[in-house]
Design an enzyme around this catalytic site. Structure first.
Site, PDB file in Angstrom:
ATOM      1  N   CYS A 146       0.883  -1.073   0.063  1.00  0.00           N
ATOM      2  CA  CYS A 146       0.138  -0.026  -0.053  1.00  0.00           C
ATOM      3  C   CYS A 146       1.033   1.197   0.017  1.00  0.00           C
ATOM      4  O   CYS A 146       1.696   1.450  -0.827  1.00  0.00           O
ATOM      5  CB  CYS A 146      -0.974   0.045   1.219  1.00  0.00           C
ATOM      6  SG  CYS A 146      -0.134  -0.151   2.634  1.00  0.00           S
TER       7      CYS A 146
ATOM      8  N   ARG B 243      -2.620  -1.147   5.301  1.00  0.00           N
ATOM      9  CA  ARG B 243      -3.543  -1.452   4.719  1.00  0.00           C
ATOM     10  C   ARG B 243      -3.137  -2.847   3.907  1.00  0.00           C
ATOM     11  O   ARG B 243      -4.171  -3.751   3.986  1.00  0.00           O
ATOM     12  CB  ARG B 243      -3.963  -0.474   3.715  1.00  0.00           C
ATOM     13  CG  ARG B 243      -4.733   0.871   4.132  1.00  0.00           C
ATOM     14  CD  ARG B 243      -4.822   1.915   2.960  1.00  0.00           C
ATOM     15  NE  ARG B 243      -3.711   2.620   2.659  1.00  0.00           N
ATOM     16  CZ  ARG B 243      -3.642   3.386   1.539  1.00  0.00           C
ATOM     17  NH1 ARG B 243      -4.597   3.613   0.780  1.00  0.00           N
ATOM     18  NH2 ARG B 243      -2.475   3.952   1.381  1.00  0.00           N
TER      19      ARG B 243
END
Length: 290
Positions: A247, A252
């Site tokens: 990410c 994430r």
């Protein structure tokens, strides 16, 4: 000790990696079960947390203060031991914003080989929505000696040279950022300061599957069939693929790492925590834009 009677969990490759809010509520008095809160908002824990939960701050507790890396073994042992965590503790991670930092904390702890780690399905969002108790009282857990264990980066962590080789070979990579970031229109998620890199775009040959697609509106994970429809029917991944997720800074992508590794049972998934902050600032590496 598990929550595998839940039919949704039973369909996952590793059902014991998730627990329900009911299960955690029933086990709050079990001294071996330790809820671990890890949030995007570092002040949220102090406003109210699950009774008995300890706070694991992703920035202050997990990262080395001097180098761009995670704690070394002795420091990790000191941090978790000071929170009353022993090698035999069952750690139930949860947090805000669809558990994204909770999965990140679980991933980092997994680098040190802690055996019994779980995620509270739905996280803080579901616990609060059900009106379950929160407390502002400081959790009192006696410090314990946690033996130093060498951090193992070889199995679930990717570094830039591996990413470059992976990209050149056309091996599967999942960019879990927003479509705007993937297209190079933004350097961070919409609604956040546009920071972290000098260039926008994505790593060549990566597929874009925003991380939150794996979650339901109540913060729980989608069921196994829905997850396979996303990652296998749409993207074409297979359980025996060698996959890298990334990410902007690795938090994430740890959510997607958790989904592919523990819910779908993929055997080789590595989280590239350097992610776009490193890749997009590195001289001489190729990028793509649609």
């Amino acid at each position: 000790m598990s929550d595998t009677d839940n039919p949704k969990f039973a369909a996952y490759a590793h059902p014991g990696m998730l627990v329900t809010t009911d299960w955690l509520a029933d086990n709050l008095d079990n001294p071996n079960v330790i809820p671990v809160e890890s949030n995007e908002d570092p002040l949220l824990y102090d406003t109210g947390h699950i009774p008995g939960a300890v706070n694991l701050d992703w920035h202050l507790d997990l990262n080395d203060p001097l180098i761009r890396d995670y704690l070394q073994s002795a420091d990790f042992s000191s941090v978790v031991g000071s929170k009353g965590i022993s090698p035999d503790s069952t750690l139930v991670f949860y947090g805000d914003n669809f558990n994204w930092w909770a999965t990140y904390a679980l991933w980092v702890v997994s680098l040190f080989g802690h055996r019994d780690v779980r995620i509270l399905d739905g996280g803080r969002m579901k616990w609060e929505a059900e009106g379950r108790p929160l407390t502002t009282e400081a959790t009192q857990r006696a410090a314990v000696d946690y033996p130093a264990v060498e951090r193992d980066d070889s199995q679930i962590r990717a570094f830039l040279p591996m990413v470059l080789d992976h990209s050149k070979a056309g091996e599967p990579m999942v960019d879990v950022r927003s479509p705007e970031e993937f297209r190079g229109e933004r350097l961070h998620m919409p609604g956040y300061p546009n920071e972290g890199s000098t260039r926008g775009g994505h790593i060549p040959h990566a597929s874009n599957v925003p991380w939150k697609r794996a979650a339901n509106d109540d913060g729980t994970f989608k069921d196994a069939d829905a997850l396979r429809a996303i990652y296998e029917a749409e993207v074409g991944l297979q359980a025996d693929d060698d996959v890298i997720t990334y990410c902007r800074i690795g938090e994430r992508s740890s959510h997607t790492w958790f989904v592919l590794t523990h819910l779908l049972g993929y055997g080789s998934v590595r989280n590239y925590d350097g992610s776009w902050t490193e890749y997009g600032n590195t001289v001489g590496v190729p990028i793509e834009k649609p």
